[in-house]
Scaffold this motif. Structure first.
Motif, PDB file in Angstrom:
ATOM      1  N   VAL A   1       7.901  19.734  -1.844  1.00  0.00           N
ATOM      2  CA  VAL A   1       8.585  18.828  -1.015  1.00  0.00           C
ATOM      3  C   VAL A   1       9.524  19.382   0.025  1.00  0.00           C
ATOM      4  O   VAL A   1       9.397  19.155   1.197  1.00  0.00           O
ATOM      5  CB  VAL A   1       9.388  17.731  -1.626  1.00  0.00           C
ATOM      6  CG1 VAL A   1      10.278  16.739  -0.719  1.00  0.00           C
ATOM      7  CG2 VAL A   1       8.509  16.896  -2.635  1.00  0.00           C
TER       8      VAL A   1
ATOM      9  N   GLY B   1       7.354  21.021   2.549  1.00  0.00           N
ATOM     10  CA  GLY B   1       6.828  20.068   3.585  1.00  0.00           C
ATOM     11  C   GLY B   1       7.792  19.407   4.329  1.00  0.00           C
ATOM     12  O   GLY B   1       7.383  19.147   5.749  1.00  0.00           O
ATOM     13  N   PHE B   2       8.962  19.351   4.257  1.00  0.00           N
ATOM     14  CA  PHE B   2       9.916  18.869   5.151  1.00  0.00           C
ATOM     15  C   PHE B   2      10.091  20.181   6.103  1.00  0.00           C
ATOM     16  O   PHE B   2      10.151  19.890   7.252  1.00  0.00           O
ATOM     17  CB  PHE B   2      11.325  18.522   4.534  1.00  0.00           C
ATOM     18  CG  PHE B   2      11.450  17.036   3.895  1.00  0.00           C
ATOM     19  CD1 PHE B   2      11.790  16.251   4.826  1.00  0.00           C
ATOM     20  CD2 PHE B   2      11.125  16.864   2.609  1.00  0.00           C
ATOM     21  CE1 PHE B   2      11.854  14.948   4.421  1.00  0.00           C
ATOM     22  CE2 PHE B   2      11.070  15.554   2.536  1.00  0.00           C
ATOM     23  CZ  PHE B   2      11.529  14.482   3.469  1.00  0.00           C
TER      24      PHE B   2
ATOM     25  N   ILE C   1      -1.877  14.324  -0.762  1.00  0.00           N
ATOM     26  CA  ILE C   1      -1.337  15.406  -1.737  1.00  0.00           C
ATOM     27  C   ILE C   1      -2.232  14.860  -3.073  1.00  0.00           C
ATOM     28  O   ILE C   1      -2.379  13.855  -3.436  1.00  0.00           O
ATOM     29  CB  ILE C   1       0.270  15.060  -2.161  1.00  0.00           C
ATOM     30  CG1 ILE C   1       1.163  15.274  -0.671  1.00  0.00           C
ATOM     31  CG2 ILE C   1       0.560  15.799  -3.148  1.00  0.00           C
ATOM     32  CD1 ILE C   1       2.347  14.361  -0.895  1.00  0.00           C
TER      33      ILE C   1
ATOM     34  N   ALA D   1       3.944  10.301   5.977  1.00  0.00           N
ATOM     35  CA  ALA D   1       4.385  11.562   5.418  1.00  0.00           C
ATOM     36  C   ALA D   1       5.635  11.416   4.627  1.00  0.00           C
ATOM     37  O   ALA D   1       5.586  11.695   3.442  1.00  0.00           O
ATOM     38  CB  ALA D   1       4.476  12.293   6.275  1.00  0.00           C
TER      39      ALA D   1
ATOM     40  N   TRP E   1       6.057  12.200   0.552  1.00  0.00           N
ATOM     41  CA  TRP E   1       7.056  13.236   0.003  1.00  0.00           C
ATOM     42  C   TRP E   1       7.917  12.781  -0.958  1.00  0.00           C
ATOM     43  O   TRP E   1       8.090  13.297  -2.092  1.00  0.00           O
ATOM     44  CB  TRP E   1       7.539  13.986   1.034  1.00  0.00           C
ATOM     45  CG  TRP E   1       6.534  14.952   1.817  1.00  0.00           C
ATOM     46  CD1 TRP E   1       6.371  15.026   3.076  1.00  0.00           C
ATOM     47  CD2 TRP E   1       5.739  16.039   1.456  1.00  0.00           C
ATOM     48  NE1 TRP E   1       5.438  15.898   3.623  1.00  0.00           N
ATOM     49  CE2 TRP E   1       4.976  16.480   2.608  1.00  0.00           C
ATOM     50  CE3 TRP E   1       5.380  16.529   0.380  1.00  0.00           C
ATOM     51  CZ2 TRP E   1       3.961  17.600   2.411  1.00  0.00           C
ATOM     52  CZ3 TRP E   1       4.641  17.639   0.014  1.00  0.00           C
ATOM     53  CH2 TRP E   1       3.906  18.151   1.005  1.00  0.00           C
TER      54      TRP E   1
ATOM     55  N   ALA F   1      -1.097  20.059  -0.857  1.00  0.00           N
ATOM     56  CA  ALA F   1      -0.975  19.004   0.191  1.00  0.00           C
ATOM     57  C   ALA F   1      -1.334  19.438   1.551  1.00  0.00           C
ATOM     58  O   ALA F   1      -1.275  20.707   1.808  1.00  0.00           O
ATOM     59  CB  ALA F   1       0.551  18.626   0.219  1.00  0.00           C
TER      60      ALA F   1
ATOM     61  N   PRO G   1      -0.586  18.184   5.060  1.00  0.00           N
ATOM     62  CA  PRO G   1       0.328  17.200   6.151  1.00  0.00           C
ATOM     63  C   PRO G   1      -0.106  17.570   7.673  1.00  0.00           C
ATOM     64  O   PRO G   1      -0.614  18.750   7.859  1.00  0.00           O
ATOM     65  CB  PRO G   1       1.629  17.790   6.134  1.00  0.00           C
ATOM     66  CG  PRO G   1       1.829  19.087   5.185  1.00  0.00           C
ATOM     67  CD  PRO G   1       0.354  19.342   4.898  1.00  0.00           C
TER      68      PRO G   1
END
Length: 601
Positions: free
Chosen positions: A41, A44-45, A63, A112, A116, A425, A427
């Motif tokens: 996470v 991902g951010f 994911i 998204a 997450w 994942a 994205p």
């Protein structure tokens, strides 16, 4: 083959992603007591901030996660659906044959963030404020601009200055595109992330309640309100050369939740391979494996014509099935992956793989259903002389460069930890080329709706509340119930060809993870692209020059239209981690694009 760098080995955690900044943020979370899901996470951010040409908070993510001790793997679906007001007639009445690849008409619910947050709530153990700290820092203080980001902003700068002015305010500095390596900030996005944290903490100290508070702030609160106000009132220039308002509303966001569902899976050579379902292209990976299990690949030269031919022909059959049968299973219950992956169906399809290239692979037959292969021509290109309008004609995020192989798109992030947790994942969406930045939010909406067909009766035909069949396709592999591999790559339609080549390098030929990411890439573009204008190149096979002249000659002799491209020039930046029975975790990152980076501790 000798790898350009070593496979990384550690015993605390392993991370690989398409950004060294995201990989670093994920590893920092592991070092500070987070698990693999917390780390994913956090990474991902960060990807949403530092790779704006490939993804953003307005985009989507697929994911696959495997919690230590679980028997199987779970899929978190971050593919938002079409708005509830979307229907076939609404698009065709605008004179469209395809859903545009840019602007607001193709915008879906941004999935998204919800995915997450769902991963963090149900699989992680840290608080939201901890995992978004790095992303807030990069949005506030700035990050070094990647060459692909700079190239995209430079190509679109006139559009941003004249039409998509909110994008100009976000990505241009003094009206000028940043150069590669320049520092770029995004204060509006930083403010959004801070406010999500503040609203998460308001009125509760419970971790999961705080995460749900943030979800509501995004999908029912200030973010949804800003999206609703902009989309419903602002005609936006898109690839049609006309200005259109979008269909997405705040209510569409408010009624959506990221789902957790069982993975699609298959056993291959004693391994269990997990993928997202038929709302993605993920099952083509499984179908290819099912076909290839009938061949003794280990007896073949992995750089030889027979091997490349066999893998390519399997891909053509699997992707033909994708075109006919894949779509949101919630709308098409008659499309059965159980049938597509069955031994009987696979054996019949394998009989279609011969010595020569199949010039016209067709989808297989399913009981009681007729295959539908849409034949839809592209909409006429508008008469604009500007290069940026030419760029908008491609629904893919990257800038199309003349006389070069089209670069890849999207991001990838994979993490393994010492507890046995594993996550992959991919994205994407909400990239800076997709649509204008929403005022005050610092990010645009995604355009995944372009992957749907404007025809009746196809599993991926446009419909209200329906998920577009995405290209996003992470992979997770277990061995005897234990965690083994997690991997993903950018690459749109080509993801499940490039990652398959990496996977086979490990499983069939015993290469370490880093060496496997550097295996020679090849792919077929025989099938239609998922992205507007849906081009295809029947019979075409692209392969990197390191394969050698003898193999190229052999492939051409089998009927393949071979295009030899420079070494390491294809877009796949395969990111891979693994967990071994020796207690070590491992990582590799593909060298293509000089961007992906792995860490191990």
């Amino acid at each position: 083959m000798a790898a350009s760098r070593p496979e990384l080995v550690g015993d605390l955690g392993a991370v690989s992603s398409t950004s060294w900044l995201a990989s670093g943020a994920a590893m920092a979370v592991l070092e500070n007591g987070g698990n693999a899901f917390d780390a994913a996470v956090a990474g991902g951010f960060v990807l949403q901030v530092v790779e704006p040409h490939s993804n953003g908070p307005g985009g989507d993510v697929a994911i696959v996660a495997r919690r230590a001790g679980d028997d199987g793997a779970s899929v978190i679906c971050g593919q938002g659906p079409m708005p509830m007001s979307a229907d076939l007639s609404g698009f065709t009445e605008l004179g469209l044959r395809q859903i545009p690849g840019s602007g607001l008409l193709p915008a879906t619910v941004p999935g998204a963030i919800g995915a997450w947050l769902r991963l963090l709530a149900e699989f992680g153990r840290l608080r939201l404020e901890t995992v978004v700290e790095a992303a807030i820092g990069y949005a506030t203080r700035g990050y070094p601009v990647l060459p692909d980001t700079s190239r995209a902003i430079k190509a679109l700068a006139p559009l941003f200055a004249g039409e998509w002015r909110t994008s100009g305010e976000t990505y241009l500095t003094g009206g000028v595109a940043p150069a590669a390596g320049d520092r770029l900030t995004n204060p509006d996005l930083a403010a959004v992330l801070r406010r999500l944290v503040d609203e998460a903490k308001a009125g509760s100290t419970d971790r999961e309640t705080q995460i749900d508070n943030a979800r509501r702030a995004f999908y029912e609160g200030f973010v949804a309100e800003a999206i609703d106000a902009f989309v419903g009132s602002t005609p936006v220039l898109d690839s049609t050369g006309r200005r259109h308002r979008g269909l997405l509303t705040g209510q569409d966001l408010a009624t959506w939740r990221a789902t957790v569902e069982p993975s699609a899976r298959i056993d291959y050579r004693g391994l269990t391979v997990h993928k997202p379902g038929a709302w993605s292209q993920g099952p083509v990976f499984l179908q290819q494996l099912a076909l290839l299990e009938g061949f003794d690949l280990r007896a073949l030269d992995p750089g030889g014509a027979e091997y490349v031919h066999t893998v390519t022909e399997a891909a053509k059959l699997a992707f033909a099935d994708r075109e006919a049968w894949y779509g949101d299973p919630a709308f098409h219950h008659d499309v059965s992956l159980r049938t597509l992956l069955s031994p009987e169906y696979t054996a019949a399809r394998r009989q279609e793989m011969g010595h020569d290239a199949n010039p016209s692979p067709e989808p297989g037959r399913l009981p009681g259903a007729l295959a539908a292969l849409p034949a839809v021509s592209a909409d006429p290109a508008p008469r604009w002389d500007e290069d940026w309008m030419d760029q908008l004609q491609s629904g893919m995020p990257t800038i199309v460069l003349k006389a070069t192989l089209e670069p890849s798109d999207t991001c990838a992030l994979v993490v393994a930890d010492r507890q046995g947790n594993l996550v992959a994942a991919v994205p994407s969406g909400g990239w800076l080329k997709s649509s204008p930045v929403i005022p005050g939010l610092g990010f645009p909406l995604g355009t995944r709706g372009q992957t749907m067909w404007l025809v009746e009766g196809h599993p991926n035909s446009v419909a209200a509340g329906k998920r577009p069949r995405t290209t996003l396709s992470p992979t997770l592999v277990c061995r005897d119930g234990d965690p083994y591999l997690a991997f993903g790559t950018p690459g749109g339609d080509r993801q499940d060809q490039w990652t398959l080549e990496t996977f086979l390098s490990v499983v069939e030929f015993g290469r370490d993870l880093q060496t496997a990411t550097e295996t020679v890439h090849f792919h077929t573009d025989h099938f239609p692209s998922s992205f507007t204008p849906r081009g295809s190149r029947p019979g075409f096979l692209a392969i990197e020059a390191a394969i050698g002249a003898q193999t190229v000659t052999g492939l051409r002799g089998r009927g393949h239209d071979v295009d030899v491209v420079p070494e390491w020039s294809m877009g796949g930046k395969v990111c891979i981690v693994g967990a071994g029975r020796d207690g070590f975790v491992r990582a590799g990152a593909g060298p293509r694009g000089r961007q992906a980076y792995a860490y191990c501790r």
